[in-house]
Write an enzyme that holds these catalytic residues in place. Sequence first.
Site, PDB file in Angstrom:
ATOM      1  NE  ARG A 171     -83.054   1.036-114.636  1.00  0.00           N
ATOM      2  CZ  ARG A 171     -82.021   0.186-114.598  1.00  0.00           C
ATOM      3  NH1 ARG A 171     -82.031  -0.899-115.355  1.00  0.00           N
ATOM      4  NH2 ARG A 171     -80.987   0.441-113.832  1.00  0.00           N
ATOM      5  NE  ARG A 195     -75.691   2.161-112.378  1.00  0.00           N
ATOM      6  CZ  ARG A 195     -76.958   2.103-112.793  1.00  0.00           C
ATOM      7  NH1 ARG A 195     -77.663   3.198-112.983  1.00  0.00           N
ATOM      8  NH2 ARG A 195     -77.511   0.936-113.014  1.00  0.00           N
ATOM      9  NE  ARG A 222     -81.164   0.786-109.879  1.00  0.00           N
ATOM     10  CZ  ARG A 222     -80.471  -0.155-110.500  1.00  0.00           C
ATOM     11  NH1 ARG A 222     -81.104  -1.180-111.078  1.00  0.00           N
ATOM     12  NH2 ARG A 222     -79.169  -0.109-110.553  1.00  0.00           N
ATOM     13  NE  ARG A 262     -72.161  -4.343-112.081  1.00  0.00           N
ATOM     14  CZ  ARG A 262     -73.495  -4.403-111.958  1.00  0.00           C
ATOM     15  NH1 ARG A 262     -74.091  -5.489-111.573  1.00  0.00           N
ATOM     16  NH2 ARG A 262     -74.205  -3.365-112.287  1.00  0.00           N
ATOM     17  CE  LYS A 317     -76.541  -6.483-116.150  1.00  0.00           C
ATOM     18  NZ  LYS A 317     -76.530  -5.062-116.579  1.00  0.00           N
TER      19      LYS A 317
HETATM   20  P1  AMP Z   1     -77.448  -3.328-110.847  1.00  0.00           P
HETATM   21  O1  AMP Z   1     -78.797  -3.391-110.250  1.00  0.00           O
HETATM   22  O2  AMP Z   1     -76.964  -4.661-111.350  1.00  0.00           O
HETATM   23  O3  AMP Z   1     -77.293  -2.227-111.871  1.00  0.00           O
HETATM   24  O4  AMP Z   1     -76.438  -2.963-109.642  1.00  0.00           O
HETATM   25  C1  AMP Z   1     -76.568  -1.745-108.926  1.00  0.00           C
HETATM   26  C2  AMP Z   1     -75.285  -1.471-108.159  1.00  0.00           C
HETATM   27  O5  AMP Z   1     -75.053  -2.534-107.221  1.00  0.00           O
HETATM   28  C3  AMP Z   1     -74.019  -1.406-108.991  1.00  0.00           C
HETATM   29  O6  AMP Z   1     -73.814  -0.128-109.579  1.00  0.00           O
HETATM   30  C4  AMP Z   1     -72.960  -1.756-107.947  1.00  0.00           C
HETATM   31  O7  AMP Z   1     -72.696  -0.647-107.104  1.00  0.00           O
HETATM   32  C5  AMP Z   1     -73.660  -2.814-107.119  1.00  0.00           C
HETATM   33  N1  AMP Z   1     -73.414  -4.179-107.654  1.00  0.00           N
HETATM   34  C6  AMP Z   1     -74.327  -5.033-108.198  1.00  0.00           C
HETATM   35  N2  AMP Z   1     -73.750  -6.184-108.563  1.00  0.00           N
HETATM   36  C7  AMP Z   1     -72.436  -6.070-108.236  1.00  0.00           C
HETATM   37  C8  AMP Z   1     -71.307  -6.919-108.381  1.00  0.00           C
HETATM   38  N3  AMP Z   1     -71.402  -8.134-108.950  1.00  0.00           N
HETATM   39  N4  AMP Z   1     -70.115  -6.470-107.912  1.00  0.00           N
HETATM   40  C9  AMP Z   1     -69.996  -5.254-107.352  1.00  0.00           C
HETATM   41  N5  AMP Z   1     -71.003  -4.391-107.214  1.00  0.00           N
HETATM   42  C10 AMP Z   1     -72.224  -4.789-107.645  1.00  0.00           C
END
Ligand code: AMP
Length: 222
Positions: free
Chosen positions: A127, A171, A160, A88, A13
């Site tokens: 990654r 996750r 990360r 999400r 994404k």
């Molecule tokens: P990402 O970079 O999109 O993989 O997001 C990393 C982490 O941020 C996720 O595992 C969640 O803990 C938090 N996060 C990101 N977007 C959301 C969302 N829309 N709702 C809740 N938690 C989020």
Amino acid sequence: MNIILLGAPGAGKGTQGLSLAEKFRIPQISTGDILRANVRSRTQLGLKAKEFMDKGALVPDDIVVNMLVDRINADDAKAGCILDGFPRNINQAEVLEKTLASMGKSISTVIGIEVDRKELVRRLSGRRVCRQCGASYHVIFNPPLNIGRCDKCGSEIYQRDDDKEDTIEARLKVYESETFPLVDYYSRKGLYRAIDGKGSVDQITLTIVGAIEQGSDNSKVS
Ligand code: AMP
């Protein structure tokens, strides 16, 4: 033009969001990036969010939703945005719909980037990302030219915390239980377009652009 990029962690994404934002000249809005920026600058929001992010859990809706609403109201998102990592869960999707409606806007297309679980784990565990510009690399399949430095901006690249093995499993489970139901939710609305997320980054971008330009008819694009 308000596009949602849906897909499991590691589906691509972020990478696709960057290309699409450039192509359509609208911002990529990544809730994960906004949260990480808050964690880095130790804001109150960041400190609260970190507890959940470290476990691989979703950050509570009240935190993420307010943050998102502020961001889509910003001037640079007037013509639209590419949403990466939001919504999400169903509640976030409902709030988004209402917020956009109150601004006289709606979701144009939901792009679902589909990748099998084994490939997701392979991608996430190797990654590395740039701290500055968010460019994404893989230690084996797409290493940077200079170890530890971003090809695009020269900043440090790092792993990360939530890309470490234990958190990856958590996750993916959260994705399956909380986020995956959105596939059905948006399919029913006729907005969902499934994209095969395996292949070259450029080829996938072309397929997504085609799907966005065609609009939504719920069929799989390849
Ligand atoms: P990402 O970079 O999109 O993989 O997001 C990393 C982490 O941020 C996720 O595992 C969640 O803990 C938090 N996060 C990101 N977007 C959301 C969302 N829309 N709702 C809740 N938690 C989020």
